[in-house]
Write a protein that holds these residues in place. Sequence first.
Motif, PDB file in Angstrom:
ATOM      1  N   PRO A 151       4.267  11.298  15.072  1.00  0.00           N
ATOM      2  CA  PRO A 151       3.611  10.529  14.004  1.00  0.00           C
ATOM      3  C   PRO A 151       3.634   9.024  14.280  1.00  0.00           C
ATOM      4  O   PRO A 151       4.522   8.521  14.958  1.00  0.00           O
ATOM      5  CB  PRO A 151       4.447  10.851  12.768  1.00  0.00           C
ATOM      6  N   ILE A 152       2.641   8.358  13.729  1.00  0.00           N
ATOM      7  CA  ILE A 152       2.576   6.894  13.824  1.00  0.00           C
ATOM      8  C   ILE A 152       2.007   6.357  12.515  1.00  0.00           C
ATOM      9  O   ILE A 152       1.100   6.952  11.930  1.00  0.00           O
ATOM     10  CB  ILE A 152       1.743   6.412  15.032  1.00  0.00           C
ATOM     11  N   ASP A 153       2.571   5.252  12.050  1.00  0.00           N
ATOM     12  CA  ASP A 153       2.107   4.656  10.799  1.00  0.00           C
ATOM     13  C   ASP A 153       1.159   3.494  11.087  1.00  0.00           C
ATOM     14  O   ASP A 153       1.049   3.026  12.218  1.00  0.00           O
ATOM     15  CB  ASP A 153       3.297   4.182   9.951  1.00  0.00           C
ATOM     16  N   THR A 154       0.490   3.040  10.051  1.00  0.00           N
ATOM     17  CA  THR A 154      -0.503   1.974  10.166  1.00  0.00           C
ATOM     18  C   THR A 154       0.097   0.685  10.728  1.00  0.00           C
ATOM     19  O   THR A 154      -0.487   0.055  11.608  1.00  0.00           O
ATOM     20  CB  THR A 154      -1.134   1.692   8.788  1.00  0.00           C
TER      21      THR A 154
ATOM     22  N   LYS B 206       7.500   1.305   4.206  1.00  0.00           N
ATOM     23  CA  LYS B 206       7.963   0.783   5.496  1.00  0.00           C
ATOM     24  C   LYS B 206       8.143  -0.716   5.383  1.00  0.00           C
ATOM     25  O   LYS B 206       7.353  -1.407   4.757  1.00  0.00           O
ATOM     26  CB  LYS B 206       6.946   1.111   6.581  1.00  0.00           C
ATOM     27  N   THR B 207       9.194  -1.213   6.029  1.00  0.00           N
ATOM     28  CA  THR B 207       9.451  -2.641   6.070  1.00  0.00           C
ATOM     29  C   THR B 207       8.873  -3.200   7.363  1.00  0.00           C
ATOM     30  O   THR B 207       9.114  -2.664   8.447  1.00  0.00           O
ATOM     31  CB  THR B 207      10.965  -2.923   5.991  1.00  0.00           C
ATOM     32  N   ASP B 208       8.095  -4.275   7.248  1.00  0.00           N
ATOM     33  CA  ASP B 208       7.453  -4.868   8.436  1.00  0.00           C
ATOM     34  C   ASP B 208       8.412  -5.814   9.154  1.00  0.00           C
ATOM     35  O   ASP B 208       9.570  -5.982   8.759  1.00  0.00           O
ATOM     36  CB  ASP B 208       6.136  -5.557   8.063  1.00  0.00           C
ATOM     37  N   ASP B 209       7.920  -6.421  10.221  1.00  0.00           N
ATOM     38  CA  ASP B 209       8.742  -7.309  11.053  1.00  0.00           C
ATOM     39  C   ASP B 209       9.215  -8.556  10.305  1.00  0.00           C
ATOM     40  O   ASP B 209      10.185  -9.196  10.712  1.00  0.00           O
ATOM     41  CB  ASP B 209       7.968  -7.749  12.298  1.00  0.00           C
TER      42      ASP B 209
ATOM     43  N   ARG C 250       9.231  -7.590   4.848  1.00  0.00           N
ATOM     44  CA  ARG C 250       8.522  -7.203   3.613  1.00  0.00           C
ATOM     45  C   ARG C 250       8.337  -5.689   3.580  1.00  0.00           C
ATOM     46  O   ARG C 250       7.877  -5.101   4.555  1.00  0.00           O
ATOM     47  CB  ARG C 250       7.161  -7.877   3.549  1.00  0.00           C
ATOM     48  N   THR C 251       8.647  -5.091   2.452  1.00  0.00           N
ATOM     49  CA  THR C 251       8.472  -3.648   2.302  1.00  0.00           C
ATOM     50  C   THR C 251       7.093  -3.361   1.717  1.00  0.00           C
ATOM     51  O   THR C 251       6.688  -3.978   0.733  1.00  0.00           O
ATOM     52  CB  THR C 251       9.567  -3.050   1.399  1.00  0.00           C
ATOM     53  N   HIS C 252       6.389  -2.451   2.367  1.00  0.00           N
ATOM     54  CA  HIS C 252       5.059  -2.040   1.923  1.00  0.00           C
ATOM     55  C   HIS C 252       5.136  -0.573   1.499  1.00  0.00           C
ATOM     56  O   HIS C 252       5.737   0.249   2.192  1.00  0.00           O
ATOM     57  CB  HIS C 252       4.048  -2.185   3.064  1.00  0.00           C
ATOM     58  N   HIS C 253       4.518  -0.261   0.366  1.00  0.00           N
ATOM     59  CA  HIS C 253       4.518   1.101  -0.159  1.00  0.00           C
ATOM     60  C   HIS C 253       3.129   1.708   0.026  1.00  0.00           C
ATOM     61  O   HIS C 253       2.124   1.013  -0.032  1.00  0.00           O
ATOM     62  CB  HIS C 253       4.907   1.096  -1.634  1.00  0.00           C
TER      63      HIS C 253
END
Length: 103
Positions: free
Chosen positions: A39-42, A75-78, A81-84
């Motif tokens: 799997p891979i996320d956006t 997911k938390t970005d670099d 920041r957490t994105h839902h």
Amino acid sequence: MTDKNKADQQASPNSSTRPDHSSTSAQRARLLARLKLGPIDTITARRVLNILMPAARIKELKERGHAIDAVRISKTDDQGRTHHGIAQYYLAGPIDQQSTGEA
């Protein structure tokens, strides 16, 4: 052609002589190859695979017959920041069935 024009032409070769890693077909190929690994996320597809619009490439792969599904994750970005609601894509069918069709 002047000597300056010749030098400019040699310094920046015609784009047709360089591979276009940003073309949609190259992006589809990179994304499909990565999906075969898991799997891979956006966010990861944008950062690691240099695919600005992963959802569009997923849509194109689906239109070419690849069975791809998604789940929504946080997911938390670099930057911390957490994105839902981030899409995490995965191959839905057996991998041997996924090897057919154009990327």
